[in-house]
Motif scaffolding. Structure first.
Motif, PDB file in Angstrom:
ATOM      1  N   PRO A   3       0.839  -1.198   0.000  1.00 41.37           N
ATOM      2  CA  PRO A   3       0.000   0.000   0.000  1.00 41.37           C
ATOM      3  C   PRO A   3       0.875   1.250   0.000  1.00 41.37           C
ATOM      4  O   PRO A   3       1.965   1.261   0.574  1.00 41.37           O
ATOM      5  CB  PRO A   3      -0.808  -0.127   1.305  1.00 41.37           C
ATOM      6  CG  PRO A   3      -0.031  -1.081   2.153  1.00 41.37           C
ATOM      7  CD  PRO A   3       0.611  -2.034   1.193  1.00 41.37           C
ATOM      8  N   ALA A   4       0.413   2.295  -0.653  1.00 41.37           N
ATOM      9  CA  ALA A   4       1.123   3.580  -0.717  1.00 41.37           C
ATOM     10  C   ALA A   4       2.473   3.471  -1.409  1.00 41.37           C
ATOM     11  O   ALA A   4       3.382   4.248  -1.145  1.00 41.37           O
ATOM     12  CB  ALA A   4       1.302   4.169   0.689  1.00 41.37           C
TER      13      ALA A   4
ATOM     14  N   ARG B  84       4.332   3.321   6.041  1.00 41.68           N
ATOM     15  CA  ARG B  84       3.611   3.894   7.191  1.00 41.68           C
ATOM     16  C   ARG B  84       3.627   5.417   7.155  1.00 41.68           C
ATOM     17  O   ARG B  84       2.638   6.073   7.486  1.00 41.68           O
ATOM     18  CB  ARG B  84       4.219   3.371   8.489  1.00 41.68           C
ATOM     19  CG  ARG B  84       4.050   1.867   8.694  1.00 41.68           C
ATOM     20  CD  ARG B  84       4.549   1.420  10.060  1.00 41.68           C
ATOM     21  NE  ARG B  84       4.417  -0.014  10.228  1.00 41.68           N
ATOM     22  CZ  ARG B  84       5.423  -0.878  10.087  1.00 41.68           C
ATOM     23  NH1 ARG B  84       6.639  -0.431   9.772  1.00 41.68           N
ATOM     24  NH2 ARG B  84       5.222  -2.167  10.238  1.00 41.68           N
TER      25      ARG B  84
ATOM     26  N   ALA C 234       1.318   6.573   4.412  1.00 39.00           N
ATOM     27  CA  ALA C 234      -0.088   6.271   4.712  1.00 39.00           C
ATOM     28  C   ALA C 234      -0.569   6.962   5.984  1.00 39.00           C
ATOM     29  O   ALA C 234      -1.654   6.648   6.482  1.00 39.00           O
ATOM     30  CB  ALA C 234      -0.260   4.761   4.852  1.00 39.00           C
ATOM     31  N   LYS C 235       0.222   7.870   6.501  1.00 41.93           N
ATOM     32  CA  LYS C 235      -0.156   8.570   7.728  1.00 41.93           C
ATOM     33  C   LYS C 235      -1.500   9.261   7.544  1.00 41.93           C
ATOM     34  O   LYS C 235      -1.750   9.950   6.560  1.00 41.93           O
ATOM     35  CB  LYS C 235       0.903   9.615   8.085  1.00 41.93           C
ATOM     36  CG  LYS C 235       0.701  10.242   9.449  1.00 41.93           C
ATOM     37  CD  LYS C 235       1.854  11.171   9.795  1.00 41.93           C
ATOM     38  CE  LYS C 235       1.659  11.772  11.180  1.00 41.93           C
ATOM     39  NZ  LYS C 235       2.788  12.684  11.537  1.00 41.93           N
ATOM     40  N   GLY C 236      -2.384   9.038   8.490  1.00 39.05           N
ATOM     41  CA  GLY C 236      -3.724   9.604   8.403  1.00 39.05           C
ATOM     42  C   GLY C 236      -4.756   8.589   7.966  1.00 39.05           C
ATOM     43  O   GLY C 236      -5.957   8.785   8.139  1.00 39.05           O
ATOM     44  N   ARG C 237      -4.299   7.455   7.397  1.00 34.07           N
ATOM     45  CA  ARG C 237      -5.226   6.392   7.035  1.00 34.07           C
ATOM     46  C   ARG C 237      -5.463   5.488   8.238  1.00 34.07           C
ATOM     47  O   ARG C 237      -4.851   5.643   9.296  1.00 34.07           O
ATOM     48  CB  ARG C 237      -4.657   5.544   5.886  1.00 34.07           C
ATOM     49  CG  ARG C 237      -4.356   6.321   4.609  1.00 34.07           C
ATOM     50  CD  ARG C 237      -3.910   5.362   3.516  1.00 34.07           C
ATOM     51  NE  ARG C 237      -3.383   6.064   2.349  1.00 34.07           N
ATOM     52  CZ  ARG C 237      -2.904   5.447   1.270  1.00 34.07           C
ATOM     53  NH1 ARG C 237      -2.888   4.124   1.205  1.00 34.07           N
ATOM     54  NH2 ARG C 237      -2.432   6.141   0.249  1.00 34.07           N
ATOM     55  N   ASN C 238      -6.380   4.525   8.069  1.00 40.51           N
ATOM     56  CA  ASN C 238      -6.633   3.562   9.143  1.00 40.51           C
ATOM     57  C   ASN C 238      -5.379   2.718   9.367  1.00 40.51           C
ATOM     58  O   ASN C 238      -5.035   1.862   8.533  1.00 40.51           O
ATOM     59  CB  ASN C 238      -7.811   2.665   8.732  1.00 40.51           C
ATOM     60  CG  ASN C 238      -8.209   1.738   9.834  1.00 40.51           C
ATOM     61  OD1 ASN C 238      -7.393   1.141  10.511  1.00 40.51           O
ATOM     62  ND2 ASN C 238      -9.504   1.612  10.012  1.00 40.51           N
ATOM     63  N   SER C 239      -4.678   2.961  10.467  1.00 44.14           N
ATOM     64  CA  SER C 239      -3.400   2.293  10.720  1.00 44.14           C
ATOM     65  C   SER C 239      -3.537   0.779  10.833  1.00 44.14           C
ATOM     66  O   SER C 239      -2.658   0.027  10.398  1.00 44.14           O
ATOM     67  CB  SER C 239      -2.751   2.853  11.990  1.00 44.14           C
ATOM     68  OG  SER C 239      -3.596   2.664  13.122  1.00 44.14           O
TER      69      SER C 239
ATOM     70  N   GLN D  75      -5.659  -1.135   9.242  1.00 48.22           N
ATOM     71  CA  GLN D  75      -5.802  -1.681   7.902  1.00 48.22           C
ATOM     72  C   GLN D  75      -4.473  -1.665   7.167  1.00 48.22           C
ATOM     73  O   GLN D  75      -4.145  -2.597   6.418  1.00 48.22           O
ATOM     74  CB  GLN D  75      -6.845  -0.887   7.119  1.00 48.22           C
ATOM     75  CG  GLN D  75      -7.143  -1.473   5.740  1.00 48.22           C
ATOM     76  CD  GLN D  75      -7.672  -2.892   5.821  1.00 48.22           C
ATOM     77  OE1 GLN D  75      -8.625  -3.167   6.540  1.00 48.22           O
ATOM     78  NE2 GLN D  75      -7.058  -3.805   5.076  1.00 48.22           N
ATOM     79  N   VAL D  76      -3.699  -0.608   7.352  1.00 49.67           N
ATOM     80  CA  VAL D  76      -2.391  -0.517   6.695  1.00 49.67           C
ATOM     81  C   VAL D  76      -1.489  -1.654   7.158  1.00 49.67           C
ATOM     82  O   VAL D  76      -0.806  -2.294   6.356  1.00 49.67           O
ATOM     83  CB  VAL D  76      -1.723   0.843   6.984  1.00 49.67           C
ATOM     84  CG1 VAL D  76      -0.266   0.837   6.504  1.00 49.67           C
ATOM     85  CG2 VAL D  76      -2.488   1.977   6.303  1.00 49.67           C
TER      86      VAL D  76
END
Length: 207
Positions: free
Chosen positions: A37-38, A146, A149-154, A156-157
């Motif tokens: 992801p990301a 990480r 993806a800061k600010g996303r559902n941690s 789920q990440v």
């Protein structure tokens, strides 16, 4: 994502590289982007579309083509059995492909995602005169993922990262000869694009 599905995703990539009787490397290029992801898959897909004219088909697009299918995919597994979406997604892929100009090549993001998908893709690429798929893996350290993806559902990440590493470990263990080109996805988007472009240029010269 269940362990069963993760293993199938790894196996699906490998199926694309198993020797095919009478298969030729020539033909319109087919590129499959994979990465955590990301990792910048969407950015690179846009680059390949703009630079080479590759048509882009993503799993997300296919799911959006059929709201009912998307709803089934989002349903939680019942007693360990996941919703059956492979045949439907294959049909959506074929329908989208029939309406897409692939004269310059095809880029896939998130599809194939199972052995069933991979088998179907091999059949379609042969029928359409497309080349043997090339997988480009965007390698990005978990720490960078990480941060991006800061600010996303941690939660789920973290789960997505676990699933991704499990898939890649399976692929490397059982199919060490798979034709995967690894690119440093932690670099700037422009640098990543340049490296991918170099890979494609080299492949075209070889073929």
């Amino acid at each position: 994502m269940s362990l069963r599905r993760s293993l199938l995703i790894g196996a699906s990539l490998a199926v694309l590289f198993l020797p095919r009787l009478g298969a030729q490397s020539a033909g319109k290029p087919v590129v499959i982007l994979i990465g955590p992801p990301a990792s910048g898959k969407s950015t690179q897909a846009a680059f390949l579309h703009d630079k080479y004219g590759f048509a882009v088909i993503s799993r997300e697009q296919l799911m959006q083509d059929d709201p009912a299918l998307l709803a089934r995919q989002r349903q939680p597994a019942i007693r360990g059995v996941e919703p059956r979406v492979d045949p439907a997604l294959n049909q959506l892929f074929l329908e989208r492909l029939e309406k897409t100009d692939i004269s310059q090549g095809l880029l896939l993001d998130g599809y194939p995602a199972s052995k069933d998908h991979a088998d179907f893709l091999v059949k379609v690429t042969q029928e359409k005169g497309l080349g043997k798929p090339l997988v480009v893996q965007l390698e990005v350290p978990d720490s960078v993922v990480r941060k991006r993806a800061k600010g996303r559902n941690s939660t789920q990440v973290e789960q997505d990262l676990k699933d991704y590493h499990r898939e890649m470990d399976f692929l490397a263990l059982y199919f060490p000869g798979a034709d995967i080109v690894k690119v440093d996805g932690a670099k700037s988007p422009a640098s990543v694009s340049k490296e991918i472009s170099s890979v494609l240029t080299a492949r075209r010269k070889v073929n």
